[in-house]
Write an enzyme that holds these catalytic residues in place. Structure first.
Site, PDB file in Angstrom:
ATOM      1  N   GLY A  47       0.834  -1.213   0.000  1.00 62.30           N
ATOM      2  CA  GLY A  47       0.000   0.000   0.000  1.00 62.30           C
ATOM      3  C   GLY A  47       0.860   1.252   0.000  1.00 62.30           C
ATOM      4  O   GLY A  47       2.090   1.186  -0.005  1.00 62.30           O
ATOM      5  N   ILE A  69       1.356   3.603   2.407  1.00 58.89           N
ATOM      6  CA  ILE A  69       2.211   3.657   3.603  1.00 58.89           C
ATOM      7  C   ILE A  69       3.119   2.426   3.643  1.00 58.89           C
ATOM      8  O   ILE A  69       4.311   2.521   3.956  1.00 58.89           O
ATOM      9  CB  ILE A  69       1.358   3.714   4.896  1.00 58.89           C
ATOM     10  N   SER A 102      -6.112  -5.087  -2.450  1.00 60.00           N
ATOM     11  CA  SER A 102      -7.437  -4.441  -2.561  1.00 60.00           C
ATOM     12  C   SER A 102      -7.282  -2.951  -2.871  1.00 60.00           C
ATOM     13  O   SER A 102      -8.198  -2.337  -3.400  1.00 60.00           O
ATOM     14  CB  SER A 102      -8.219  -4.614  -1.252  1.00 60.00           C
ATOM     15  N   SER A 143      -4.648   6.285  13.702  1.00 61.20           N
ATOM     16  CA  SER A 143      -4.924   7.507  12.939  1.00 61.20           C
ATOM     17  C   SER A 143      -5.366   8.632  13.867  1.00 61.20           C
ATOM     18  O   SER A 143      -5.936   8.375  14.923  1.00 61.20           O
ATOM     19  CB  SER A 143      -6.044   7.214  11.921  1.00 61.20           C
ATOM     20  N   TYR A 149     -14.782   4.227  10.086  1.00 63.50           N
ATOM     21  CA  TYR A 149     -13.340   4.018   9.895  1.00 63.50           C
ATOM     22  C   TYR A 149     -12.588   4.382  11.183  1.00 63.50           C
ATOM     23  O   TYR A 149     -11.814   3.580  11.712  1.00 63.50           O
ATOM     24  CB  TYR A 149     -12.819   4.863   8.725  1.00 63.50           C
ATOM     25  N   LYS A 192     -10.487   1.997  14.078  1.00 62.95           N
ATOM     26  CA  LYS A 192      -9.122   2.225  14.592  1.00 62.95           C
ATOM     27  C   LYS A 192      -9.139   2.335  16.113  1.00 62.95           C
ATOM     28  O   LYS A 192      -8.290   1.758  16.808  1.00 62.95           O
ATOM     29  CB  LYS A 192      -8.542   3.505  13.992  1.00 62.95           C
ATOM     30  N   ASN A 238     -10.185  10.807  -2.623  1.00 64.89           N
ATOM     31  CA  ASN A 238     -10.941  11.388  -1.492  1.00 64.89           C
ATOM     32  C   ASN A 238     -10.116  12.506  -0.847  1.00 64.89           C
ATOM     33  O   ASN A 238     -10.638  13.498  -0.403  1.00 64.89           O
ATOM     34  CB  ASN A 238     -11.183  10.326  -0.404  1.00 64.89           C
ATOM     35  N   PRO A 273     -19.351  16.599   5.575  1.00 62.78           N
ATOM     36  CA  PRO A 273     -19.755  16.111   6.908  1.00 62.78           C
ATOM     37  C   PRO A 273     -18.603  15.383   7.602  1.00 62.78           C
ATOM     38  O   PRO A 273     -17.900  14.584   6.989  1.00 62.78           O
ATOM     39  CB  PRO A 273     -20.902  15.136   6.592  1.00 62.78           C
TER      40      PRO A 273
END
Ligand code: WQD
Length: 347
Positions: free
Chosen positions: A10, A12, A34, A124, A148, A152, A197, A293
């Protein structure tokens, strides 16, 4: 002996793998691709000239996961594998709880079985929720505001309960602020699936003409220019924070000790756009739209604890973040294009 990096291909994961190899560690990676591509593995080898073992698997697959632990002598785990899109998590909470939480529990159970009790966990700044006081330190109130972030936070709580049940565990949650930028070689970077995003990949794709304009989510926040302020952190500085965290867990220290990985400096959306315009010589067209939001006005770290206890601090400034992100965009307009085919026994 080796360090297992989950989610190793990924954004990171790739940068962390590079810095772990550069620091002389033997590493084993796994990923289910993914949100990444096999070509990333070839690029990690290319920029380090060091080999490593890789397994293609989903961490919820106990049989394949056991192969990683039975075929390698794992010292410690850097756990990065997880879904991370805030917006998607609101629409698909069960996908996030199954993947992030069930996946992590499966991983920890396998670690216990093989007596591997040293863990660096990718947490995070989202666990701080709608904080008011900044800079944010590790003892700030923890309150997640989306599935999400809740996944975490729940994993951090699971890890704290795990340590209470077995004091041999050495666990470091790293709370990332806003990772951006790319490897200085221009060969590794962020390539989100579909429309970005996050702010900086969106900016670079507008600057490159792939997207027409930016949408700035609100300019009526209580900030100097009205746009949101965040603590942007170069992904290589972030990766080096994992090297320091591994040193700490390998030192014999036990317990659960969370650290913020941030610069301690916030920049607004407009400051980021203007920096990119200066770096690229391009005009970044934008429209001001409604607030998104869940966004907070201001979020930046107090990075003191990591500096004092890990000996880590960020060194790369906002200009270098933008230069490296732009080099990645220009050199890889379509991301990790390659004909590289993953061979099962790839080493
Ligand atoms: C930054 C700023 C937006 C896009 C999230 C997660 C966090 C971590 C990083 C995973 C905000 C503004 C953005 C755009 C905009 N992810 N913005 N237009 O929301 O701070 O953090 O990503 O670990 O956990 O919460 O990052 O890059 O989405 O937004 O105006 O098209 O840019 O409002 O002020 P965020 P971001």
């Amino acid at each position: 002996m080796a360090i297992l990096i989950t989610g190793g291909s990924g954004f990171i994961g790739a940068h962390t793998s590079v810095e772990m190899l550069n620091a002389g560690y033997d590493i084993v990676l796994f990923d289910n691709f993914s949100n990444s591509q096999p070509e990333v593995l070839r690029r990690i080898y290319e920029v380090t000239n060091k080999s490593f073992r890789f397994y293609e698997l989903d961490m919820r697959d106990k049989q394949l996961l056991e192969k990683v632990f039975s075929e390698n002598s794992i010292d410690a785990v850097i756990h990065l594998a997880g879904l991370k899109a805030v917006g998607e998590s609101i629409h698909l909470p069960l996908k996030y709880y199954d993947n992030n939480i069930n996946g992590t529990v499966t991983l920890i159970e396998m670690m216990k079985k093989y007596e591997v009790k040293k863990l660096v966990f990718s947490s995070s700044a989202t666990v701080y929720g709608l904080q008011t006081q900044v800079p944010i330190s590790e003892d700030n109130l923890l309150e997640a505001t989306n599935p999400y972030g809740r996944s975490k936070l729940m994993i951090e709580e699971i890890l704290r309960d795990l340590y209470v049940s077995d004091k041999e565990w050495s666990i470091i949650p790293l709370r990332y602020f806003n990772p951006v930028g790319a490897h200085q070689s221009g060969r590794l970077g962020e390539y989100p699936n579909g429309t970005p995003n996050n702010l900086t990949p969106f900016i670079t794709q507008v600057a490159a003409g792939k997207l027409r304009e930016m949408n700035i989510y609100g300019n009526n926040y209580p900030t100097p220019d009205g746009t949101g302020i965040r603590d942007y952190l170069h992904v290589t500085d972030l990766a080096l924070g994992h090297v320091k965290a591994i040193e700490k867990v390998m030192s014999g220290a036990t317990g659960v000790n969370a650290y913020n990985l941030g610069t301690g400096r916030g920049y607004s959306v407009l400051e980021m756009i203007h920096t990119f315009e200066r770096i690229t010589g391009k005009i970044i067209p934008y429209s001001i739209v409604e607030r998104r939001p869940g966004d907070v006005a201001v979020c930046y770290a107090d990075p003191t604890k990591a500096k004092v206890e890990l000996g880590w601090e960020a060194h790369k400034g906002i200009e270098e973040m933008c230069i490296d992100a732009w080099r990645w965009q220009v050199n890889n307009p379509n991301g990790y294009e390659s004909s590289f085919e993953l061979e099962r026994s790839w080493v």
